[in-house]
Scaffold this active site. Structure first.
Site, PDB file in Angstrom:
ATOM      1  CG  LEU A 499     -21.932  -2.739 -20.753  1.00 39.02           C
ATOM      2  CD1 LEU A 499     -22.235  -4.127 -20.214  1.00 39.02           C
ATOM      3  CD2 LEU A 499     -23.043  -2.269 -21.668  1.00 39.02           C
ATOM      4  N   GLY A 502     -18.396   1.135 -11.525  1.00 34.51           N
ATOM      5  CA  GLY A 502     -18.921   1.105 -10.172  1.00 34.51           C
ATOM      6  C   GLY A 502     -17.795   1.082  -9.182  1.00 34.51           C
ATOM      7  N   GLY A 503     -18.146   0.963  -7.960  1.00 29.98           N
ATOM      8  CA  GLY A 503     -17.158   0.995  -6.906  1.00 29.98           C
ATOM      9  C   GLY A 503     -16.140  -0.125  -7.025  1.00 29.98           C
ATOM     10  N   GLY A 505     -15.153  -1.530  -9.904  1.00 29.42           N
ATOM     11  CA  GLY A 505     -14.412  -1.541 -11.157  1.00 29.42           C
ATOM     12  C   GLY A 505     -15.314  -1.213 -12.331  1.00 29.42           C
ATOM     13  CB  VAL A 507     -19.399  -3.348 -16.215  1.00 32.42           C
ATOM     14  CG1 VAL A 507     -20.059  -4.584 -16.787  1.00 32.42           C
ATOM     15  CG2 VAL A 507     -19.448  -3.377 -14.708  1.00 32.42           C
ATOM     16  CE  LYS A 521     -19.069  -4.965 -11.678  1.00 27.06           C
ATOM     17  NZ  LYS A 521     -20.263  -4.929 -10.893  1.00 27.06           N
ATOM     18  CG  ASP A 618     -23.501  -1.235  -3.508  1.00 30.90           C
ATOM     19  OD1 ASP A 618     -24.265  -0.310  -3.174  1.00 30.90           O
ATOM     20  OD2 ASP A 618     -22.612  -1.112  -4.356  1.00 30.90           O
TER      21      ASP A 618
END
Ligand SMILES: *[C@@H]1O[C@H](CO)[C@@H](O)[C@H](O)[C@H]1NC(C)=O
Ligand SMILES: *[C@@H]1O[C@H](CO)[C@@H](O)[C@H](O)[C@H]1NC(C)=O
Ligand SMILES: *[C@@H]1O[C@H](CO)[C@@H](O)[C@H](O)[C@H]1NC(C)=O
Ligand SMILES: *[C@@H]1O[C@H](CO)[C@@H](O)[C@H](O)[C@H]1NC(C)=O
Ligand SMILES: *[C@@H]1O[C@H](CO)[C@@H](O)[C@H](O)[C@H]1NC(C)=O
Ligand SMILES: *[C@@H]1O[C@H](CO)[C@@H](O)[C@H](O)[C@H]1NC(C)=O
Ligand SMILES: *[C@@H]1O[C@H](CO)[C@@H](O)[C@H](O)[C@H]1NC(C)=O
Ligand SMILES: *[C@@H]1O[C@H](CO)[C@@H](O)[C@H](O)[C@H]1NC(C)=O
Ligand SMILES: *[C@@H]1O[C@H](CO)[C@@H](O)[C@H](O)[C@H]1NC(C)=O
Ligand SMILES: *[C@@H]1O[C@H](CO)[C@@H](O)[C@H](O)[C@H]1NC(C)=O
Ligand SMILES: CC(=O)N[C@H]1CO[C@H](CO)[C@@H](O)[C@@H]1O
Length: 810
Positions: A499, A502-503, A505, A507, A521, A618
């Site tokens: 999907l 991100g920082g 890891g 998803v 995740k 974040d």
């Protein structure tokens, strides 16, 4: 008129001017005189002046009327609105057939009064009311005018001016805002009386109904309550709605005749505004305006929905009706049981209402309620009836054909409305049915949440359990998933199931055997946290449950691999919609406002209600996920905690966050706090409003960033220019303004100047006083950061909206 004849006319007039010396400052203009540019007519007591002016920074010349005795230039009427004169040769005179004519050397005849018939001895006079009139000299000072400027309103209503229709001549007096302060050309914001069988006053935005002022209709209602709308109208004004065979109009007076007052349509705010002149401060004071809250937005709750701005959410289905769509109250409500028509329906009486839109209505002013009821029953499309005039017990009959739209619950008083129901429905007890439009979309924070957060702000000690979503059951165990189960669910972490990244890891989307959809995740391996610490932490976070937080279902630990399993959000994340040209159209203003409110609630829970007190660190559009009915859910909360530091407030050497959303003190000094989240929230709101990313924002005219751009427009007094153009249609300006104001307060440089989330919630509900924002804070630029600290590591530089971790940042 062709050029030749206007040329001759001009010579003719010029000779007239030469013949008769016009003495400046009189209130009368006779047929042998003229007013040229630079000269003026002044009303008898010196209140109003008529002459030529150039609005704002424009060089165009217009003939207008303004207040003479005040220092603030305030034009109340313009003759040649859309036909400017582009030199200073303007001349106003009476031509030989009695018409008032405005012409200039280069533009010819730009405007005239267009009398229906010739006048023999016309004189023109500027009255102390601000009315410019033509009358026959022989009529003396009578009130019969051949023509009057009050019949041709521009954007201003002065006391005594009528807005509506002369039914004998069919002449309509409508208001329209100036296009801008430099241009009196009619804009798209207009107001007038709609001549339905049951007439009503509307303000339109283009061809769309913007708000409606039902209350003005009932002179009787007005006597019994101070307010023409649902609010207490300032007692210094008196409003009237007249509706008889010859006329239908609104009119207002000032009770104290020595107070100067005017009402205008404002193209910037899309409001109808009442101003009074304050002698002491020498300024116009905004005394009253409309629309005042969400319920004034036309048809806000859809058909058969009732709007009550003291409730949260404000929309509720009328008794006997249920929501059409769980997502979207604007789609309105439908009947629990269909009406039968043949076998005798009944009626339920609703009181204290602003009556629905009368577009499809029928009226007989001499019928009584009983006859009215019978009339309604005769026609299957009749949905409701009411009195047309509620003075002295009530009389007259109005029936509504078709769906009932734009119903508001009034605070003090209102009208009775009888709504047609299936006979099985009319028997039901009143109290037993209170159908709210589904609670999960309890979208609007308005009163309820405001009160709640007010309570929270006031009593910090009693945090636990104040939020009804905050179940923190002790016994709850965290589910641990087997790696094999997860691998199977995600097709062995196939790229097709990925999907995003991100920082922290990647998803993946997955399907458990029982059909449940999940998001997994897979954390990157750089975490230094020990296994047990990780488990404890995750367990703690799994207990944070709130409707605006993504639900953590469990985790999966296998050697070095650590995974978090979440509920799956079918509608991806906010950034997927708002930054995309096509998809952004799916999110109109009510949905966006719903999302903003939801994020605030989630944040409020993290900051104050949960036992952990989590600083998200974040918050950004890609971390706001959307469920199947577009409820926002904050994701990655607590990740900062599990993965990063062990503190929740203070300093960290490890900065996690995203360029563009980081508060300056956090980006540079690693200082994070509740207020650094508030900063990110401010940026998020600006992005939701503008549909533009803060990072990478570029405005061709100037070099500003998004915050700078918002700030500039705010300073220039045109904050609404900020909104995504397609949103103009669906937005409630007062709501947007509130959001912009809040966003600017949230992105202040100094954390102390930013509000806490609880105040944000209050402000969003319109409850809290707002302070004026200062220039917003420095938003972090990658370049600057790199020069200051050499140890930045971009973990996944794949997209430009990725979380970064700064290791040993200082
Ligand atoms: C003024 O308007 C006239 C007619 O509209 C036009 O011909 C003329 O060029 C204009 N003059 C200037 C200076 O704009
Ligand atoms: C006076 O002005 C009106 C309106 O422009 C026009 O219809 C009429 O012909 C004019 N009369 C003369 C004599 O020019
Ligand atoms: C309509 O109302 C106005 C204002 O009250 C009044 O002047 C006028 O005479 C009325 N017309 C009729 C036909 O009643
Ligand atoms: C009316 O307004 C004037 C000017 O503001 C003020 O001086 C006067 O006291 C007012 N009169 C009443 C009766 O309020
Ligand atoms: C319209 O509202 C804006 C913003 O409040 C204000 O600055 C402006 O003066 C208003 N316009 C008029 C014509 O009063
Ligand atoms: C209005 O109602 C009165 C009383 O019932 C009736 O006499 C009259 O004919 C009705 N007028 C119309 C146009 O229906
Ligand atoms: C009901 O009213 C509508 C609108 O006036 C009309 O078109 C329709 O013919 C009426 N139906 C009956 C059965 O009277
Ligand atoms: C964080 O660092 C700043 C300056 O580096 C210092 O003034 C402040 O007291 C520190 N705060 C905590 C909670 O350690
Ligand atoms: C963004 O705009 C604000 C307001 O003008 C300004 O203070 C800030 O320095 C700007 N940031 C950047 C990176 O240009
Ligand atoms: C970061 O670098 C800029 C430019 O070199 C400097 O002006 C600023 O003070 C530095 N900030 C910090 C927190 O060191
Ligand atoms: C706007 C949008 O895309 N909405 C979708 C959200 O998810 C539900 C369920 O998958 C869809 O039905 C909606 O169309």
């Amino acid at each position: 008129m062709d050029i030749l004849s206007s040329f001759f006319l001009l010579i003719h007039i010029t000779s007239l001017v030469l013949l008769s010396g016009f003495s400046d400052g009189t209130d009368l203009l006779s047929s042998t005189q003229s007013v040229s540019d630079g000269r003026s007519l002044v009303s008898k007591s010196g209140i109003f002046e008529l002459g030529f002016f150039s609005p704002g920074s424009s060089n165009n010349r217009y003939l207008g009327i303004w207040y003479k005795n005040i220092p603030v230039p305030t034009v109340v009427w313009v003759a040649n609105r859309g036909e400017p004169i582009n030199d200073s040769s303007g001349l106003l005179m009476i031509n030989s057939t009695g018409d008032l004519v405005l012409l200039s050397q280069s533009n010819g005849v730009v405007w005239s009064s267009n009398l229906k018939k010739e006048a023999r001895n016309p004189i023109v006079q500027l009255l102390d009311s601000g009315n410019l009139v033509i009358r026959d000299e022989r009529d003396g000072n009578s009130e019969t005018f051949l023509w009057q400027s009050f019949d041709y309103p521009t954007d201003t209503i002065l006391p005594g001016m009528k807005i509506g229709w002369d039914l004998k001549t069919g002449h309509e007096r409508q208001l329209s805002a100036w296009k801008s302060s430099d241009d009196p050309t009619p804009g798209d914001f207009t107001m007038g009386v709609a001549l339905y069988n049951f007439p009503d006053t509307f303000a339109w935005k283009g061809s769309k109904k913007h708000f409606r002022s039902d209350g003005l209709r009932y002179s009787g209602a007005r006597e019994s309550r101070s307010s023409p709308f649902q609010y207490s109208f300032p007692s210094m004004f008196e409003l009237n709605f007249v509706w008889n065979e010859t006329e239908v109009y609104n009119i207002f007076y000032v009770k104290n005749k020595s107070v100067m007052a005017r009402s205008i349509l404002n193209q910037t705010t899309y409001q109808s505004e009442f101003y009074i002149w304050n002698e002491e401060t020498s300024t116009w004071m905004l005394n009253w305006y409309m629309p005042r809250d969400i319920c004034d937005t036309y048809g806000y709750c859809g058909a058969y929905g009732k709007c009550d701005n003291t409730e949260s959410p404000p929309c509720e289905c009328l008794r006997g009706f249920k929501p059409k769509s769980p997502l979207y109250w604007a789609q309105g409500c439908e009947r629990n049981k269909p009406i039968d028509c043949q076998n005798g329906d009944g009626f339920i009486k609703f009181d204290g209402l602003k009556l629905p839109d009368t577009t499809r209505s029928w009226v007989n002013k001499s019928m009584n309620l009983k006859e009215c009821r019978d009339k309604c029953l005769q026609n299957c499309s009749c949905m409701a009836f009411a009195n047309t005039d509620i003075r002295g017990g009530g009389s007259g009959c109005a029936i509504w054909l078709g769906d009932l739209i734009d119903i508001t619950q009034l605070k003090s008083s209102g009208q009775d409305l009888y709504i047609r129901m299936s006979s099985s429905e009319t028997g039901t007890k009143y109290e037993s049915i209170k159908v709210k439009i589904t609670v999960p979309i309890a979208i609007f924070i308005v009163a309820g949440l405001s009160l709640l957060s007010y309570y929270i702000c006031r009593s910090h000690a009693k945090v636990k359990g104040t939020n009804n979503e905050g179940q923190e059951e002790e016994g709850m165990e965290l589910q641990t998933f087997d790696i094999a189960v997860i691998a199977k669910a995600t097709n062995d972490f196939s790229n097709d199931n990925k999907l995003g990244e991100g920082g922290f890891g990647s998803v993946y989307r997955g399907n458990l055997l029982d059909g449940q959809e999940i998001a997994v995740k897979r954390l990157s391996r750089s975490s230094r946290q020990g296994l047990n610490e990780f488990k404890t932490e995750v367990k703690l976070i799994a207990k944070l449950q709130h409707r605006n937080l993504v639900k953590l279902l469990g985790c999966c630990i296998c050697g070095e691999e650590k995974m978090l399993v979440y509920e799956y959000m079918p509608n991806k994340s906010l950034d997927f919609f708002i930054f995309d040209k096509t998809r952004s159209k799916l999110l109109d203003w009510p949905i966006r406002f719903h999302i903003i409110c939801g994020v605030v609630r989630g944040l409020l829970y993290l900051h104050q209600d949960s036992r952990l007190r989590i600083v998200h660190r974040d918050l950004k559009s890609s971390n706001v996920l959307l469920d199947s009915v577009m409820n926002p859910k904050i994701s990655d909360f607590g990740l900062a905690r599990t993965f990063g530091g062990d503190q929740t407030e203070g300093n960290t050497s490890r900065v996690v966050g995203t360029y563009g959303y980081m508060a300056p003190e956090y980006a540079f000094d690693g200082q994070f706090s509740l207020k650094s989240d508030v900063f990110s929230f401010g940026i998020l709101v600006l992005e939701i409003i503008t549909g533009k990313r803060n990072r990478g924002f570029y405005q061709p005219n100037h070099g500003y960033n998004l915050t700078g751009h918002a700030w500039t427009l705010w300073k220039e007094g045109r904050p609404l220019d900020l909104i995504d153009s397609f949103l103009q249609e669906s937005c409630a300006p007062s709501e947007v303004l509130r959001c912009i104001h809040i966003a600017l307060l949230c992105v202040q440089q100094n954390p102390d100047d930013r509000p806490y989330v609880c105040s944000v919630a209050l402000m969003l509900g319109g409850e809290n006083p707002f302070s004026q924002p200062k220039e917003p804070g420095f938003f972090m630029e990658k370049k600057t950061l790199e020069t200051n600290s050499s140890a930045i590591k971009l973990e996944s530089p794949a997209t430009n909206d990725i979380s970064i971790s700064v290791l040993e940042g200082r």
